[in-house]
Motif scaffolding. Structure first.
Motif, mmCIF file in Angstrom:
data_model
loop_
_atom_site.group_PDB
_atom_site.id
_atom_site.type_symbol
_atom_site.label_atom_id
_atom_site.label_comp_id
_atom_site.label_asym_id
_atom_site.label_seq_id
_atom_site.Cartn_x
_atom_site.Cartn_y
_atom_site.Cartn_z
ATOM 1 N N LEU A 16 9.512 -12.004 -40.267
ATOM 2 C CA LEU A 16 9.486 -13.082 -41.080
ATOM 3 C C LEU A 16 10.006 -14.318 -40.453
ATOM 4 C CD1 LEU A 16 8.803 -10.820 -42.933
ATOM 5 C CD2 LEU A 16 9.937 -12.138 -44.821
ATOM 6 N N PHE A 33 -0.291 -10.202 -43.741
ATOM 7 C CA PHE A 33 -0.068 -11.298 -43.014
ATOM 8 C C PHE A 33 -0.973 -12.085 -43.381
ATOM 9 C CE2 PHE A 33 2.484 -12.496 -39.246
ATOM 10 C CZ PHE A 33 1.968 -13.379 -38.978
ATOM 11 N N PRO A 87 9.730 -13.446 -32.030
ATOM 12 C CA PRO A 87 10.386 -13.050 -30.780
ATOM 13 C C PRO A 87 9.723 -11.768 -30.154
ATOM 14 C CG PRO A 87 11.285 -11.901 -32.949
ATOM 15 C CD PRO A 87 10.194 -13.055 -33.349
ATOM 16 N N GLU A 88 8.577 -11.667 -30.718
ATOM 17 C CA GLU A 88 7.772 -10.165 -30.185
ATOM 18 C C GLU A 88 6.392 -10.751 -29.342
ATOM 19 O OE1 GLU A 88 8.427 -7.153 -30.485
ATOM 20 O OE2 GLU A 88 10.286 -7.613 -31.507
ATOM 21 N N ALA A 97 4.027 -12.035 -30.934
ATOM 22 C CA ALA A 97 3.038 -11.413 -31.659
ATOM 23 C C ALA A 97 2.044 -12.464 -32.360
ATOM 24 C CB ALA A 97 3.449 -10.827 -32.887
ATOM 25 N N ILE A 98 2.508 -13.753 -32.322
ATOM 26 C CA ILE A 98 1.368 -14.855 -32.596
ATOM 27 C C ILE A 98 1.315 -15.753 -31.765
ATOM 28 C CG2 ILE A 98 3.392 -15.883 -33.820
ATOM 29 C CD1 ILE A 98 1.374 -16.387 -36.360
HETATM 30 S S1 SF4 Z 1 4.285 -12.748 -36.107
HETATM 31 FE FE1 SF4 Z 1 6.424 -12.770 -34.775
HETATM 32 S S2 SF4 Z 1 7.424 -14.062 -35.883
HETATM 33 FE FE2 SF4 Z 1 5.916 -13.577 -37.425
HETATM 34 S S3 SF4 Z 1 6.483 -11.673 -38.397
HETATM 35 FE FE3 SF4 Z 1 5.506 -11.037 -36.763
HETATM 36 S S4 SF4 Z 1 6.797 -10.598 -35.141
HETATM 37 FE FE4 SF4 Z 1 8.176 -12.013 -36.699
#
Ligand code: SF4
Ligand code: SF4
Ligand code: SF4
Ligand code: FES
Lengths: 160, 497, 358
Positions: free
Chosen positions: A79, A109, A127-128, A130-131
């Protein structure tokens, strides 16, 4: 009288400039037409749907959820993106992941691209990794607002 | 009294304090993991080190008792360096999985890393892997990788609940927290371990992945589940913008001054809201024959008001019975009194509380209701309900169910039921007995009310609503006021109850 | 009988030429402006996958305009509102009949003037017709009962009438030099040589007259930089309440005016259908050579020469339209009354002086 001469000269000069453009462009158009592509094209126009402008490599276009090597989304639903988003257009809900190494993933999401201001903060906050906003998709027109709310599948598909 | 100097400030403090407490009293906070104000100091984490004049090396302030003339430096370069090193060691095997950790946002490791850390670790070895999702209690999940071995959990179970389920096993690098013989933590105070753990090692299965802590808005309230009246923080998620359904109560925690015994609450107070929230009643229902009609509140009140007015015109308002419970706030009792005094003859007021259980010898009182003393002081000469008495002399019955929606054994006496012409239930939750009543009103739960209780000790505890009640639900006091107004026999005063 | 037939054929041919050229001009305008501005211009209209550089665009436009709602505002004067674009169109179409397209040709013993109407006061007739165009503007603005339309119409009338004066004056010198009002004669006069090698074109005899004529004529076409009557980009003009085909008629009239001005400039100042040094029997080089040509070749060359000159002036007008910004209304009036009219008078005076000195 002197003024009038200056004005007249300026007017003539102006039309000479536009006339020059006319003839040089016409010449280049002609060269293209007969197949000589050595010179610049006669117009700067990009014929949009057929031709697209190459986007700069860091251009922030529509979002994409990146995947792990096994194909699952990398997102762990921390988040942080939803926290940082100034447009408050991200909503994430988390759920347990069967894999104990992952533990947490997003069950929901959604990004409301109609509200998104494409600031890229979510990408920076993640931090991953992921986006990302690297889909290059800028043609986001839709027939309803709901169509601009992309869910996790649409976001994972990326360029589609 | 002892005179000491902390960071150049001369202080006079009581004898016998530890230097950490003394500094805290002077407004100087010292970082710490294992020290907890309600637990005996253990001195395992070494985060609280301070420089004491004359000592060869920094000393842990949590376990160093002050002496007269002591000179303490809490922020000398040596101390800061020591704390940084402590952090580096603590983090050496830490998984740093903050993104999936429910503690993130209120974790001491995060806080202190920001204050003292910002190093790049010198440890490049493979981190030690340990079990990450270990169920050590009904709602407790232990992540051994995150544990910093502060032993707060062990000390709580040993010293406070005296059940001692947990301990440190193995030694040295292999030391880890666990439950003895694999027997899970079963005390009625297990939830406190989650608050106690300074890091995310013990997390709450009920709160797991519900949200991140920084979205929560802690609202002070009073626990309504027994007469102890512990002070709690109700963590409310305001909901994401444009997604109001994502909001709600997500957690109940003790406030630091929850009870004189320490910042603890029992598991009932901590988790009971979950079931209540899942069963919440949100609509006013009129059970008309078999069909269920949904009506607006005003309409229902005017129907009921007309019935009561008919009773009152024939001078038989004593055939109106209110069955109440002592979970009402003092202010609502005033509304009850006003309602009763609005009629002549007075309606009957009866009390139907759940029976006392034994309580326990720590926090839980035997009384299940938070305000029995307030009810007694309200001056409504309350008598406990004898269901048999309803048979002959009641035409209209109002039952106010407690927070659990229980109405005692009323519904089991079905033959009573047929003799009563109009029956209404006021309950915060949906219950199995809903269909037995003609009207069912949803009402607010105590967290959604403002008012006061008088607890087991006779002390008054004020609280304010943590959030508004669902749209059609009102507090019991408001319902009584609306009813009185609908009878045309009193003004409906707007505002809180 | 045969004369009427010839006349009818001439009318049809000239009108067809006129309209086709006007349609073509809409394409030229688009493309030329695009090329001048480094763009491509309309190129999407296509038939069976054939794009033809957007040549089908005028048809696409026409189809679009036909299918648009023929809307008359409920408060408008319906008759006049409908009449106005036809008035504009009509007078321009009539004006073009006086233009000589080529010399007199003989086909089987009949002499045919390549000109529909060769009145003895042809020039005056032409000017009169052009002036009557102002009624179209006034009527459209007034009949719409739209205050912006009305104000636009008034602006247009004021502008056109003011520039009419300059236009008329600029031609007086010309009439003095070629003592005739008959356009065919004026063209014929321009066939002669002057100083031994220069054709006696109006532009050489009347340079100042040409300047004044050209500016005032552009102003008469109501196009940028003199597009104050319509000012579609912001000030809203006389055809604010028009749409569909009627609006299209106004646009078409605009392009026809360009052609009329171009044809007029050619006829009056650039020798009309005359080609320099081309006599009825071939080319007579000023340095003494002579190329003999069949008379039909000569006629063809002369007709082509006329068309080329007209095309050039159309091009020039479009160039000007896409080069200059619109001038302010007070500047417009200043230019007309304080500069062009005095210059026209000066031109008459100078011409008279020079002629009397000779
Ligand atoms: S996209 Fe990245 S910042 Fe957003 S919820 Fe997933 S891991 Fe967390
Ligand atoms: S780009 Fe900015 S506005 Fe858009 S979703 Fe990300 S953080 Fe929100
Ligand atoms: S589980 Fe938490 S409270 Fe217990 S020793 Fe580890 S860090 Fe401390
Ligand atoms: S707080 Fe003092 S050693 Fe842990």
């Amino acid at each position: 009288m002197k003024n009038a001469a200056i004005i007249l000269w300026a007017l003539i000069k102006g039309s000479l400039i536009t006339a020059r453009h006319f003839f040089t462009n016409l010449w280049f158009h002609f060269l293209r037409l007969i197949g000589i592509k050595k010179y610049r094209p006669g117009a700067v126009t990009i014929q949009y749907p057929e031709q697209t402008k190459p986007l700069p490599s860091r251009y922030r276009a529509a979002h994409r959820l990146t995947k792990r090597p096994d194909g699952k989304p990398r997102c762990v639903a921390c988040l942080l993106c939803a926290t940082v988003c100034p447009s408050e257009c991200i909503i994430v809900e988390a759920t347990e992941d069967p894999d104990p190494e992952v533990q947490k993933h997003a069950s929901r999401f959604e990004i409301d691209l109609a509200r998104c201001c494409f600031c890229g903060f979510c990408v920076e906050a993640c931090p991953e990794d992921a986006i990302r906003m690297d889909t290059g998709r800028i043609d986001l027109a839709a027939r309803s607002r709901a169509d601009l709310v992309w869910d996790i599948d649409q976001l994972s598909r990326g360029r589609s | 009294m002892a005179e000491i100097t902390i960071d150049g400030r001369n202080l006079e403090v009581a004898d016998g304090l530890t230097s950490l407490v003394a500094a805290e009293k002077a407004g100087i906070s010292i970082p710490h993991f294992c020290y907890h104000p309600a637990l005996a100091p253990e001195g395992t984490c070494r985060m609280c080190v301070v420089d004491i004049e004359g000592a060869a090396k920094p000393e842990p302030s949590c376990s160093t008792v002050i002496r007269d003339g002591m000179k303490i430096e809490t922020r000398s370069p040596r101390v800061v360096e020591a704390r940084r090193n402590v952090l580096e060691f603590l983090l050496a095997d830490h998984p740093i999985d903050c993104p999936i950790c429910d503690k993130a946002g209120e974790c001491r490791l995060q806080d202190y890393y920001r204050d003292y850390g910002f190093f790049s670790s010198d440890f490049h070895e493979q981190k030690k892997r340990r079990s990450k999702i270990l169920k050590i209690g009904e709602r407790l999940i232990l992540d051994r990788e995150r544990c910093i071995l502060c032993t707060r959990c062990v000390r709580f179970l040993r010293d406070v609940t005296k059940t001692g389920e947990m301990g440190v096993f193995e030694r040295g690098d292999n030391s880890e927290i666990g439950v003895a013989d694999g027997v899970p933590v079963a005390t009625a105070y297990s939830g406190n371990l989650v608050d106690l753990c300074p890091v995310g090692a013990i997390t709450d299965a009920a709160f797991r992945f519900r949200t991140r802590t920084w979205f929560l808005d802690p609202k002070p309230s009073i626990c309504p589940f027994c007469a102890r009246g512990c002070r709690v923080d109700v963590d409310v998620h305001p909901g994401f913008a444009r997604y109001p359904e994502t909001g709600g109560i997500l957690r109940v925690r003790p406030r630091p001054d929850a009870t004189p015994a320490g910042p603890w609450i029992c598991d009932v107070g901590r988790y009971a809201w979950i079931e209540i929230e899942s069963r919440r009643a949100r609509r006013i229902v009129w059970n008309k024959g078999a069909a269920e009609a949904v009506l607006s509140g005003d309409k229902v009140f005017s129907i009921l008001g007309a019935k009561i007015r008919a009773l009152s015109e024939s001078g038989r308002t004593d055939r109106l019975t209110l069955v109440l419970h002592s979970g009402l706030t003092n202010e609502e009792w005033a509304d009850v009194k006003a309602f009763r005094d609005g009629f002549n003859p007075r309606p009957k007021i009866r009390l139907a509380d759940p029976p006392d259980d034994g309580g326990d010898d720590f926090l839980r009182t035997a009384e299940r209701m938070p305000n029995r003393r307030g009810a007694a002081e309200a001056g409504c000469d309350l008598q406990p309900l004898d269901p048999g008495e309803l048979r002959e002399d009641t035409d209209i019955l109002f039952v106010f169910a407690g927070i659990w929606g229980d109405i005692g054994d009323l519904e089991r006496r079905l033959e009573v039921w047929r003799t009563i012409r109009t029956k209404a239930l006021v309950s915060p939750v949906l219950t199995a007995s809903d269909p037995l009543f003609d009207f069912v009103f949803p009402c607010a739960i105590p967290y959604e009310k403002s008012g006061s209780y008088i607890g087991f000790d006779g002390r008054r505890r004020e609280f304010t609503a943590v959030r508004p009640a669902p749209e059609e639900a009102e507090s019991e006091g408001e319902i009584l006021r609306s009813l009185l107004a609908a009878c045309g026999l009193g003004a409906r005063t707007p505002g809180g109850s | 009988m045969s004369e009427t037939l010839v006349l009818l054929i001439k009318i049809v041919v000239v009108l067809a030429w006129f309209l086709v050229l006007a349609l073509l001009l809409t394409w030229v305008e688009r493309k030329q402006s695009a090329v001048m501005q480094d763009r491509i211009g309309a190129n999407r209209a296509r038939i069976f996958g054939l794009r033809m550089f957007g040549l089908f665009q005028p048809f696409a436009d026409a189809i679009k305009m036909i299918f648009k709602e023929d809307f008359v505002p409920p408060f408008a004067d319906k008759v006049l509102h409908t009449l106005a674009p036809f008035v504009s169109f009509f007078f321009v179409a009539v004006a073009v009949t006086t233009i000589p397209f080529g010399p007199t040709v003989r086909i089987g013993g009949t002499a045919i003037d390549l000109q529909v109407y060769d009145g003895s006061a042809g020039l005056l007739f032409l000017l009169a017709m052009l002036s009557l165009g102002v009624y179209g503007i006034l009527l459209s603005g007034w009949s719409s009962r739209n205050r912006w339309g009305l104000i636009g119409g008034m602006r247009g009338a004021a502008q056109l009438i003011s520039y009419e004066v300059g236009l008329g004056l600029s031609l007086v010198g010309l009439i003095m030099v070629y003592p005739s009002l008959r356009l065919s004669e004026i063209v014929a006069h321009q066939g002669a040589l002057f100083l031994g090698f220069l054709p006696r074109w109006g532009v050489f005899l009347q340079p100042l007259g040409f300047l004044v004529f050209f500016i005032t004529a552009i102003a008469e076409t109501k196009r940028v930089p003199f597009d104050l009557p319509e000012g579609e980009s912001e000030i809203i003009g006389f055809y604010a309440e028009y749409g569909g085909l009627k609006w299209g008629l106004f646009m078409l009239t605009d392009f026809m005016e360009i052609i009329v001005v171009a044809a007029l400039a050619t006829t009056l100042f650039f020798g009309g259908w005359q080609m320099p040094w081309l006599g009825p029997d071939g080319l007579n080089w000023p340095w003494g050579g002579h190329w003999k040509m069949a008379s039909w070749v000569v006629v063809c060359l002369q007709i082509v020469s006329f068309q080329v000159k007209v095309a050039f002036f159309c091009w020039l007008q479009i160039l000007i339209r896409w080069t200059y910004p619109r001038i302010r209304y007070d500047q417009l009036m200043d230019l007309g009354w304080k500069l062009l009219v005095p210059l026209g008078l000066l031109n008459i005076l100078g011409t008279g002086l020079i002629m009397s000195l000779k």
